[in-house]
Design a protein around this motif. Sequence first.
Motif, PDB file in Angstrom:
ATOM      1  N   ASP A 104     -50.418  31.993  38.097  1.00 19.78           N
ATOM      2  CA  ASP A 104     -51.455  32.790  38.023  1.00 19.78           C
ATOM      3  C   ASP A 104     -51.435  33.548  36.844  1.00 19.78           C
ATOM      4  O   ASP A 104     -52.134  33.689  36.000  1.00 19.78           O
ATOM      5  N   LEU A 105     -50.255  34.346  36.961  1.00 21.83           N
ATOM      6  CA  LEU A 105     -50.021  35.593  35.771  1.00 21.83           C
ATOM      7  C   LEU A 105     -49.941  34.823  34.633  1.00 21.83           C
ATOM      8  O   LEU A 105     -50.868  35.577  33.492  1.00 21.83           O
ATOM      9  N   LEU A 106     -49.249  34.079  34.461  1.00 14.15           N
ATOM     10  CA  LEU A 106     -49.092  33.508  32.939  1.00 14.15           C
ATOM     11  C   LEU A 106     -49.895  32.655  32.664  1.00 14.15           C
ATOM     12  O   LEU A 106     -49.704  31.855  31.648  1.00 14.15           O
ATOM     13  N   SER A 107     -51.179  32.449  33.464  1.00 23.35           N
ATOM     14  CA  SER A 107     -52.276  31.645  32.849  1.00 23.35           C
ATOM     15  C   SER A 107     -53.320  32.386  32.272  1.00 23.35           C
ATOM     16  O   SER A 107     -54.356  31.870  31.810  1.00 23.35           O
ATOM     17  N   ASP A 108     -52.993  33.558  32.100  1.00 26.03           N
ATOM     18  CA  ASP A 108     -53.933  34.927  31.441  1.00 26.03           C
ATOM     19  C   ASP A 108     -53.709  34.941  30.024  1.00 26.03           C
ATOM     20  O   ASP A 108     -52.836  35.530  29.648  1.00 26.03           O
ATOM     21  N   PRO A 109     -54.579  34.439  29.242  1.00 28.24           N
ATOM     22  CA  PRO A 109     -54.415  34.447  27.635  1.00 28.24           C
ATOM     23  C   PRO A 109     -54.413  36.000  27.330  1.00 28.24           C
ATOM     24  O   PRO A 109     -53.817  36.166  26.428  1.00 28.24           O
ATOM     25  N   GLU A 110     -55.373  36.609  27.749  1.00 23.36           N
ATOM     26  CA  GLU A 110     -55.416  37.995  27.326  1.00 23.36           C
ATOM     27  C   GLU A 110     -54.074  38.819  27.442  1.00 23.36           C
ATOM     28  O   GLU A 110     -53.514  39.623  26.754  1.00 23.36           O
ATOM     29  N   LEU A 111     -53.845  38.670  28.885  1.00 25.52           N
ATOM     30  CA  LEU A 111     -52.552  39.237  29.343  1.00 25.52           C
ATOM     31  C   LEU A 111     -51.284  38.836  28.432  1.00 25.52           C
ATOM     32  O   LEU A 111     -50.620  39.749  27.989  1.00 25.52           O
ATOM     33  N   LEU A 112     -51.088  37.570  28.246  1.00 28.17           N
ATOM     34  CA  LEU A 112     -50.089  37.090  27.168  1.00 28.17           C
ATOM     35  C   LEU A 112     -49.969  37.730  25.813  1.00 28.17           C
ATOM     36  O   LEU A 112     -49.260  38.229  25.205  1.00 28.17           O
ATOM     37  N   ALA A 113     -51.598  37.803  25.230  1.00 24.83           N
ATOM     38  CA  ALA A 113     -51.687  38.218  23.906  1.00 24.83           C
ATOM     39  C   ALA A 113     -51.280  39.682  23.828  1.00 24.83           C
ATOM     40  O   ALA A 113     -50.524  40.168  22.919  1.00 24.83           O
TER      41      ALA A 113
END
Length: 274
Positions: free
Chosen positions: A225-234
């Motif tokens: 779930d967490l690593l599917s969030d593109p804004e968080l990763l960016a």
Amino acid sequence: MALKPLVELSGAAYAYEDGPTVLSGLDFGIARGRSLALLGRNGSGKTTLMRLLSGGLRPVAGELRLDGSPVRYDRAGLTRLRTSVQLVVQDPDDQLFAASVEQDVSFGPLNLGLEVAEVRARVDAALAALDITALRDRPTHLLSYGQRKRAAIAGAVAMRPRVLILDEPTAGLDPDGQERLLDVLAGLTDTTVVMATHDVDLAVRWADDAAVLTPDGIRTGPSADLLSDPELLASAGLRQAWSPAVTAFLRTRGMLDAAAPGPRTPEALSVWPA
């Protein structure tokens, strides 16, 4: 029901001498039996966090707890912590120092004051777990890079920690070496493994949970779930993982139902853009 952390930081902060605050107001715990990937850009505080958790650094505010009790930073308190939490640094040459693999792996258990028979049993088990029994008598300076990585991890495993923290353990390994190391880690069933990495694809594939350090703090949750969030990763200076990115692309093109785990038909993939 949330799992009780084995080791946790509460309201922790750290600043290096004559430098800015690296971490501040940090609440973070490691739960038993959940593999955890720690991610963030260079300078985000990953190394500081790992050293705080393993007792190499002491927070300037807040506290470190082991099994719910504050860690004391005297000899007895740190010995208790380090029998439960072991850190393996990224470069094995910063950790290996003895003349042979066996001598290096036995160093930690010997310094716990264990009987010789117990030390020997721990060394045998650690070498077997890391698949380097044949290297027992090999001088450490004659090992390949991948072998040195395994020997360094074996030294930590011989301490029988409940938590094993690895700083970029797959860095510098070829694909086969990475897969062999992941197989080894999967066999450490009695140890909770934490891996710091920049490889989001690896984190998605390997870890149950993830922790992402950003300028705004730390986010934790199930890795898928967490690593599917593109804004968080960016915000953390990380690239999207291949699998979630492809899934999102297929859904935006109508090639994947919202609730489906994969393409509706093999023919759907034939319209992939050239």
